[in-house]
Motif scaffolding. Structure first.
Motif, PDB file in Angstrom:
ATOM      1  N   GLU A   1       0.858  -1.197   0.000  1.00 56.52           N
ATOM      2  CA  GLU A   1       0.000   0.000   0.000  1.00 56.52           C
ATOM      3  C   GLU A   1       0.885   1.234   0.000  1.00 56.52           C
ATOM      4  OE1 GLU A   1      -0.815   0.276   4.799  1.00 56.52           O
ATOM      5  OE2 GLU A   1      -2.308  -0.680   3.521  1.00 56.52           O
TER       6      GLU A   1
ATOM      7  N   HIS B   1       2.569   4.647   0.908  1.00 54.65           N
ATOM      8  CA  HIS B   1       2.945   5.160   2.225  1.00 54.65           C
ATOM      9  C   HIS B   1       3.899   6.329   2.036  1.00 54.65           C
ATOM     10  CE1 HIS B   1       3.923   5.009   6.489  1.00 54.65           C
ATOM     11  NE2 HIS B   1       5.195   5.008   6.181  1.00 54.65           N
TER      12      HIS B   1
ATOM     13  N   GLU C   1       6.885   8.167   4.113  1.00 56.88           N
ATOM     14  CA  GLU C   1       7.789   8.085   5.264  1.00 56.88           C
ATOM     15  C   GLU C   1       8.422   9.458   5.476  1.00 56.88           C
ATOM     16  OE1 GLU C   1       9.843   5.927   8.314  1.00 56.88           O
ATOM     17  OE2 GLU C   1       8.081   5.472   7.135  1.00 56.88           O
TER      18      GLU C   1
ATOM     19  N   ARG D   1       4.411   0.175   1.476  1.00 62.98           N
ATOM     20  CA  ARG D   1       4.567  -0.448   2.791  1.00 62.98           C
ATOM     21  C   ARG D   1       3.936  -1.837   2.775  1.00 62.98           C
ATOM     22  NH1 ARG D   1       1.924  -0.875   7.770  1.00 62.98           N
ATOM     23  NH2 ARG D   1       0.049   0.103   6.952  1.00 62.98           N
TER      24      ARG D   1
ATOM     25  N   THR E   1       7.734  -4.297   9.427  1.00 61.49           N
ATOM     26  CA  THR E   1       7.244  -3.394   8.389  1.00 61.49           C
ATOM     27  C   THR E   1       8.370  -3.153   7.402  1.00 61.49           C
ATOM     28  OG1 THR E   1       5.759  -2.343   9.969  1.00 61.49           O
ATOM     29  CG2 THR E   1       6.209  -1.152   7.939  1.00 61.49           C
TER      30      THR E   1
ATOM     31  N   LEU F   1       9.523  -1.166   3.819  1.00 56.00           N
ATOM     32  CA  LEU F   1       9.248  -0.072   2.898  1.00 56.00           C
ATOM     33  C   LEU F   1       9.980  -0.349   1.593  1.00 56.00           C
ATOM     34  CD1 LEU F   1       9.571   2.944   5.342  1.00 56.00           C
ATOM     35  CD2 LEU F   1       7.537   1.658   4.718  1.00 56.00           C
TER      36      LEU F   1
END
Length: 140
Positions: free
Chosen positions: A75, A77, A79, A106, A127, A129
């Motif tokens: 999805e 994201h 940062e 993410r 998680t 990235l």
């Protein structure tokens, strides 16, 4: 006469403390924040599951015992990375901060693997990235 000397010293101490605290409160309000948008997120990762497993194989104590669950789909994201380039001081009261907004993808996954003692350590959510197919950063 002793009471007057004590009272003068007490008043001087209170005045010095009040002036020093008032100077410190002004320092925190003087920040220059520069925001940079890094919008190159790339296409959504396709082979993210294999990338995640190969990444964790090099970091887990016993990667062959790892169990994975709740692998989310990629999805979008953003940062926020904050870097303080100059802190406010008494000499230079202006602080500088650079905020970089990195657009990425993410993916979250729960992992349970054995630790050094041979026991499962429990489910930990990691998680990841991504930028395209590359892992930009990972954190539990």
């Amino acid at each position: 006469m002793k009471h007057s000397v004590k009272s003068v010293v007490r008043v001087c101490c209170i005045a010095v403390a009040a002036l020093s605290f008032s100077g410190c409160s002004a320092l925190t309000d003087r920040w220059t924040i520069t925001t940079v948008d890094d919008t190159a997120s790339g296409p959504a990762p396709v082979h993210y599951e294999a990338s995640i497993k190969s990444y964790l194989e090099t970091r887990l104590k016993d990667p062959f015992s790892a169990h994975y669950r709740h692998l989310s789909a990629p999805e979008k994201h953003i940062e926020n990375v904050q870097v303080v380039t100059q802190s406010p001081t008494l000499v230079n009261v202006n602080g500088r901060m650079r905020v970089t907004r990195k657009h990425c993808w993410r993916v979250a996954v729960e992992v349970n693997a054995k630790n050094s003692y041979g026991a499962y350590s429990g489910w930990t959510t990691y998680t990841f990235l991504f930028r395209g197919e590359d892992i930009m950063s990972a954190y539990p």
